[in-house]
Design a protein around this motif. Sequence first.
Motif, PDB file in Angstrom:
ATOM      1  N   ASN A   1       0.827  -1.206   0.000  1.00 37.61           N
ATOM      2  CA  ASN A   1       0.000   0.000   0.000  1.00 37.61           C
ATOM      3  C   ASN A   1       0.862   1.258   0.000  1.00 37.61           C
ATOM      4  N   THR A   2       1.924   1.218   0.783  1.00 36.91           N
ATOM      5  CA  THR A   2       2.831   2.367   0.840  1.00 36.91           C
ATOM      6  C   THR A   2       3.521   2.579  -0.507  1.00 36.91           C
ATOM      7  N   SER A   3       3.990   1.503  -1.133  1.00 36.79           N
ATOM      8  CA  SER A   3       4.681   1.609  -2.422  1.00 36.79           C
ATOM      9  C   SER A   3       3.762   2.171  -3.498  1.00 36.79           C
ATOM     10  N   ILE A   4       2.530   1.704  -3.509  1.00 35.63           N
ATOM     11  CA  ILE A   4       1.589   2.172  -4.541  1.00 35.63           C
ATOM     12  C   ILE A   4       1.258   3.651  -4.330  1.00 35.63           C
ATOM     13  N   SER A   5       1.049   4.030  -3.082  1.00 39.39           N
ATOM     14  CA  SER A   5       0.737   5.436  -2.787  1.00 39.39           C
ATOM     15  C   SER A   5       1.893   6.348  -3.195  1.00 39.39           C
TER      16      SER A   5
ATOM     17  N   PRO B   1      -7.600   3.920   5.316  1.00 36.36           N
ATOM     18  CA  PRO B   1      -6.596   4.558   4.444  1.00 36.36           C
ATOM     19  C   PRO B   1      -5.355   3.690   4.223  1.00 36.36           C
ATOM     20  N   ASP B   2      -5.001   2.876   5.202  1.00 31.82           N
ATOM     21  CA  ASP B   2      -3.807   2.035   5.080  1.00 31.82           C
ATOM     22  C   ASP B   2      -4.037   0.802   4.214  1.00 31.82           C
ATOM     23  N   LYS B   3      -5.296   0.569   3.797  1.00 23.49           N
ATOM     24  CA  LYS B   3      -5.607  -0.628   3.014  1.00 23.49           C
ATOM     25  C   LYS B   3      -6.322  -0.278   1.715  1.00 23.49           C
ATOM     26  N   VAL B   4      -6.210   0.948   1.301  1.00 22.27           N
ATOM     27  CA  VAL B   4      -7.019   1.402   0.178  1.00 22.27           C
ATOM     28  C   VAL B   4      -6.604   0.755  -1.144  1.00 22.27           C
TER      29      VAL B   4
ATOM     30  N   TRP C   1      -8.062 -12.956  -6.939  1.00 24.43           N
ATOM     31  CA  TRP C   1      -8.082 -11.500  -6.757  1.00 24.43           C
ATOM     32  C   TRP C   1      -9.278 -10.898  -7.492  1.00 24.43           C
ATOM     33  N   VAL C   2      -9.709  -9.738  -7.033  1.00 29.50           N
ATOM     34  CA  VAL C   2     -10.822  -9.015  -7.639  1.00 29.50           C
ATOM     35  C   VAL C   2     -10.446  -7.533  -7.720  1.00 29.50           C
ATOM     36  N   PRO C   3     -10.529  -6.911  -8.912  1.00 27.84           N
ATOM     37  CA  PRO C   3     -10.283  -5.470  -9.030  1.00 27.84           C
ATOM     38  C   PRO C   3     -11.410  -4.684  -8.343  1.00 27.84           C
ATOM     39  N   VAL C   4     -11.056  -3.629  -7.633  1.00 22.16           N
ATOM     40  CA  VAL C   4     -12.055  -2.815  -6.923  1.00 22.16           C
ATOM     41  C   VAL C   4     -11.677  -1.342  -7.053  1.00 22.16           C
ATOM     42  N   LEU C   5     -12.691  -0.477  -6.876  1.00 22.81           N
ATOM     43  CA  LEU C   5     -12.473   0.959  -6.783  1.00 22.81           C
ATOM     44  C   LEU C   5     -12.784   1.374  -5.357  1.00 22.81           C
ATOM     45  N   ARG C   6     -11.829   2.042  -4.715  1.00 21.76           N
ATOM     46  CA  ARG C   6     -11.949   2.260  -3.273  1.00 21.76           C
ATOM     47  C   ARG C   6     -11.668   3.722  -2.926  1.00 21.76           C
ATOM     48  N   SER C   7     -12.311   4.124  -1.822  1.00 23.94           N
ATOM     49  CA  SER C   7     -12.117   5.496  -1.353  1.00 23.94           C
ATOM     50  C   SER C   7     -12.104   5.529   0.160  1.00 23.94           C
ATOM     51  N   GLU C   8     -11.291   6.479   0.694  1.00 24.15           N
ATOM     52  CA  GLU C   8     -11.255   6.651   2.146  1.00 24.15           C
ATOM     53  C   GLU C   8     -12.520   7.321   2.649  1.00 24.15           C
TER      54      GLU C   8
ATOM     55  N   SER D   1     -15.791   9.710  -2.108  1.00 25.00           N
ATOM     56  CA  SER D   1     -15.363  10.227  -3.411  1.00 25.00           C
ATOM     57  C   SER D   1     -13.859  10.028  -3.540  1.00 25.00           C
ATOM     58  N   GLY D   2     -13.354  10.391  -4.726  1.00 25.60           N
ATOM     59  CA  GLY D   2     -11.916  10.236  -4.939  1.00 25.60           C
ATOM     60  C   GLY D   2     -11.482   8.787  -4.968  1.00 25.60           C
ATOM     61  N   HIS D   3     -12.256   7.932  -5.613  1.00 21.05           N
ATOM     62  CA  HIS D   3     -11.946   6.501  -5.669  1.00 21.05           C
ATOM     63  C   HIS D   3     -10.704   6.239  -6.512  1.00 21.05           C
TER      64      HIS D   3
END
Length: 546
Positions: A386-390, A432-435, A449-456, A459-461
């Motif tokens: 998660n940190t690397s992607i962010s 936020p740490d698992k978004v 695995w399943v692709p998802v759209l996520r937001s904290e 909005s802002g997915h």
Amino acid sequence: MSDLINEPDASRLIFGLRDTGYNFRTAAADIIDNSIAANADEVHVRVDITTEGKKYVYFGDDGDGMNETELRAAMRYGAPVRKNLASLGKFGLGLKTASSSVCRRFAIISRKNPDAPLNKLAWDLDHVEGTGRWEMLRDPVEPHEQEAFDELCGDKGTLVVWSNCDRMLSKHYDEPGGTKEQSAVKRLRKSLIEHLALIYHRFLDAADTRERHITMSVNDEAVEAWNPFYPEMSEQVLAEQQQEIPVEGDDGELLGTAGIRAWILPHRNTLTTEQRKKANITNRGQGFYIYRQGRLINQGGWLGVFGAHGTFEPHMSLLRIEFEFGYELDEALYVDVKKSQILFDPALEEYLEKLLGNARREANNRYRRKEKEAAVKSVLNHSSANTSISATPTAKKPKVESADAESQTAVVTNSRGAGIKIRQPVQNNVDPDKVHVQAVETITSGDLWVPVLRSESTSGHVPGVELNKHHEFYQKIYQRAGANGYSVQGMDLLLWAFAVSEMDNSDEELAPIFEDIRDVVSSNLKKLLRDVPLPDSTDLTEGGDG
């Protein structure tokens, strides 16, 4: 005298009989068999080492004892057949071969009543080698032997003394009697206690009425029974009518009946630390526990039953088979000279394989069910991914224009163009740490695995991926990688990249194709990993986030 009589060379044979497969523990048990056969109520063992490194082992019992004639017969290689055929002795060799496997000199001191003198005879291998004759020694009782008899036997009984113990330990020490050798002897005592606790547990357990109760000690430490079937917590799964096996000879005559019970132990994940210690569930603990006259002669292993499948498999570690028989079946079961091994003939193997099939399946199911539960409940740390992607905003991914959690749809700009409508899981108010990456138990499609759209918030997915905790890959590969953070991070980033690539190239027409690809990959991984064992609970790493 007939010229066809060809007596064996005394020296060659007596030394050759040292190598009949005993170790210290099995040799000691063979001596104790004689004590039980002599109706002893108490058996005491003392394993000593002097500061000079001289080693002695004393076995004392309060049994019937022997007069001079009986002692001479007992010391003969190939002693006469016992009057009681049901005794633990069989070939008349055990006392001698077991003793000489450990030491070069062994003596027996015995008497039948308190008023009788002590009778003593000894075999000294060096004396036999020097004289070339089967000649025993009749030495006076030494002070240390008198002291040991009084302490370990009492008024009557039998004392066996091993001296010049050149094979008691598996290695020689530079400093005889030094700290390291003293520690080795201490470990040997502990190992002997554990061995006797198992081998004679039916005799040691006062509540077990199948055998006569006996007490034992090693260097004044009481030997407590250890029942390998842990009946307080285990389940016996054979029906009553299945627990007796008639054994016939080659002529079809009934020789006797063997008893059998199949125990499935509780999974270690359901036990407390103390209960785990008592159950002692290990891979090598599975299989047959063979009892002859109530004494355990084989512990664990499948003895050729189930063929190639009769090996030590982790998912069979909960199954232990209790198989018992009497002396009348010795020949039918090919009992060896140490009374430590038997062989099942092909017909009996086939019968046992069929009889125990259901028990093996049930043990397998229970093991796998608990291991899967443990794998699902375990927590791996996905925070590094998660940190690397962010921290990598330049990674190619679709731009989310809008997302609706109620309809589970979104409008994105991706490689297919702008304003592309896709049907995708949409999740709001995510940690936020698992978004970007999160392992979950809620995926029911079977996909890894399943692709998802996520937001904290709402909005802002952003594109993310959910990992299926129930999938074989996650349970068997991810969990084993838990000890290596880079391995987990690498797999997380790979599956995130797959998920994002799918969303960046998908539209309503291509979505089913990507779903099929996920399904095929996930299904193939499941098939490929089917025979890979689940990690033991000790392999599962806890800590971190979910």
